[in-house]
Design an enzyme around this catalytic site. Structure first.
Site, PDB file in Angstrom:
ATOM      1  N   HIS A   1     -36.469  21.960  28.269  1.00 57.65           N
ATOM      2  CA  HIS A   1     -35.667  22.616  27.237  1.00 57.65           C
ATOM      3  C   HIS A   1     -35.500  24.102  27.554  1.00 57.65           C
ATOM      4  O   HIS A   1     -34.385  24.640  27.547  1.00 57.65           O
ATOM      5  CB  HIS A   1     -36.355  22.422  25.884  1.00 57.65           C
ATOM      6  N   GLU A   2     -36.613  24.776  27.839  1.00 61.29           N
ATOM      7  CA  GLU A   2     -36.552  26.212  28.102  1.00 61.29           C
ATOM      8  C   GLU A   2     -35.818  26.514  29.412  1.00 61.29           C
ATOM      9  O   GLU A   2     -35.111  27.506  29.520  1.00 61.29           O
ATOM     10  CB  GLU A   2     -37.961  26.809  28.121  1.00 61.29           C
TER      11      GLU A   2
ATOM     12  N   HIS B   1     -32.193  26.744  28.739  1.00 59.49           N
ATOM     13  CA  HIS B   1     -31.788  28.084  28.305  1.00 59.49           C
ATOM     14  C   HIS B   1     -31.697  29.034  29.502  1.00 59.49           C
ATOM     15  O   HIS B   1     -30.762  29.835  29.604  1.00 59.49           O
ATOM     16  CB  HIS B   1     -32.802  28.647  27.310  1.00 59.49           C
TER      17      HIS B   1
END
Length: 309
Positions: free
Chosen positions: A226-227, A230
């Protein structure tokens, strides 16, 4: 514009920073010299509970539609200057540096097996191997190094700007992952901020979210995916709420707010499509995640070519 985005979680003194460098296979290498850490920064503790899922404080805020439009316009101009066409798929092998931020007593450690499993998880997720609907982004990950630091402040993600600037390795194409113990699951920088602040570029991840960790429902290593999303330039799928702009990706249906658990059939907007609860960029349980979309893959490629290639 702030440089960070978060995937928070609700979870309930200074040691000279000696860093031990480890090889990608987990064998101990030469100890580095103690790190000077006289510079400090105030620690920010986010609010507990469901409200913390939106992110709080200087490390996070959602972007406005105008800011999203400006970023996309700037990205298009950079691609044009590089003679790269928007939407052209890219691929690369990303070197990954893992920084394990332990307490003075050694709390917060992870095993070499967990680290290797985390790299495998990143490769699986970005290759689209969990679902027939998932996109293969074309990006792979290779463990370039592991470092361990013993420092109570750094372990709790205090003095984060200082410790990142002192420990970050590699260039703009290198993913640095700092494993800490804090009230979020993770925090990441955006690619377009690298030029203005390269020394803190990377992601911070709750150490117990690695595969086999103790973070219930979040211990399959998907927080790092997920990170990393980003870090590649993706927003949350619920960015912008029930708007046509949404997360600047056309094939992720609009979503009014983040998901919790794995609410099959959730449809929080009147716009077409069910909420993308299986997308790595929502806030679902790790067991619910299984895809990046083709549109997200295209955005990752555009952002990589513009800011990290």
């Amino acid at each position: 514009m702030r440089s960070f985005v978060t995937r928070p979680r609700a979870l309930a003194v200074l040691l000279a920073g000696t860093a031990l460098a480890f090889s990608p296979l987990g064998g101990q290498a030469t100890a580095k010299a103690p790190v000077d850490q006289t510079a400090g920064a105030a620690c920010f503790t986010p609010e507990e509970g469901p409200a913390a899922r939106g992110g709080f404080g200087a490390d996070h805020r959602e972007l406005s539609a105008a800011e999203q439009k400006a970023i996309d316009a700037r990205t298009a101009e950079i691609l044009k200057a590089k003679k790269a066409r928007v939407g052209t798929l890219a691929s690369a092998s990303v070197p990954v540096y893992i920084h394990v931020m332990l307490s003075k007593s050694g709390a917060g450690d992870v095993t070499s097996t967990q680290i290797n499993q985390q790299i495998a998880e990143l490769n699986q997720d970005f290759a689209g191997q969990e679902s027939s609907q998932a996109a293969n982004t074309g990006f792979t990950f290779t463990l370039a190094g592991v470092n361990r630091y013993y420092n109570d402040q750094w372990h709790k993600d205090r003095q984060s700007t200082s410790y990142r600037s002192q420990t970050r390795q590699g260039g703009k194409n290198a993913l640095n992952i700092w494993l800490v113990d804090f009230s979020y699951l993770g925090i990441a920088t955006f690619p377009w901020d690298y030029a203005s602040n390269p020394s803190i570029d990377g992601i911070r991840v709750q150490y117990s979210s690695l595969p086999g960790g103790s973070a219930t429902n979040y211990n399959e290593g998907k927080t790092a995916s997920h990170e990393a999303g980003h870090w590649f330039g993706l927003y949350h799928t619920f960015q912008g709420g029930c708007t046509s702009t949404n997360d600047s990706v056309a094939d992720t249906p609009a979503q009014s707010s983040s998901s919790s658990g794995c609410p099959e059939g959730r449809d929080s907007c009147s716009l077409p499509g069910l909420d993308p609860i299986h997308n790595y960029m929502d806030y679902s349980y790790d067991s619910c995640y299984n895809q990046f979309t083709p549109g997200q893959s295209t955005r990752i490629s555009d952002m990589w070519t513009a800011y990290r290639a």
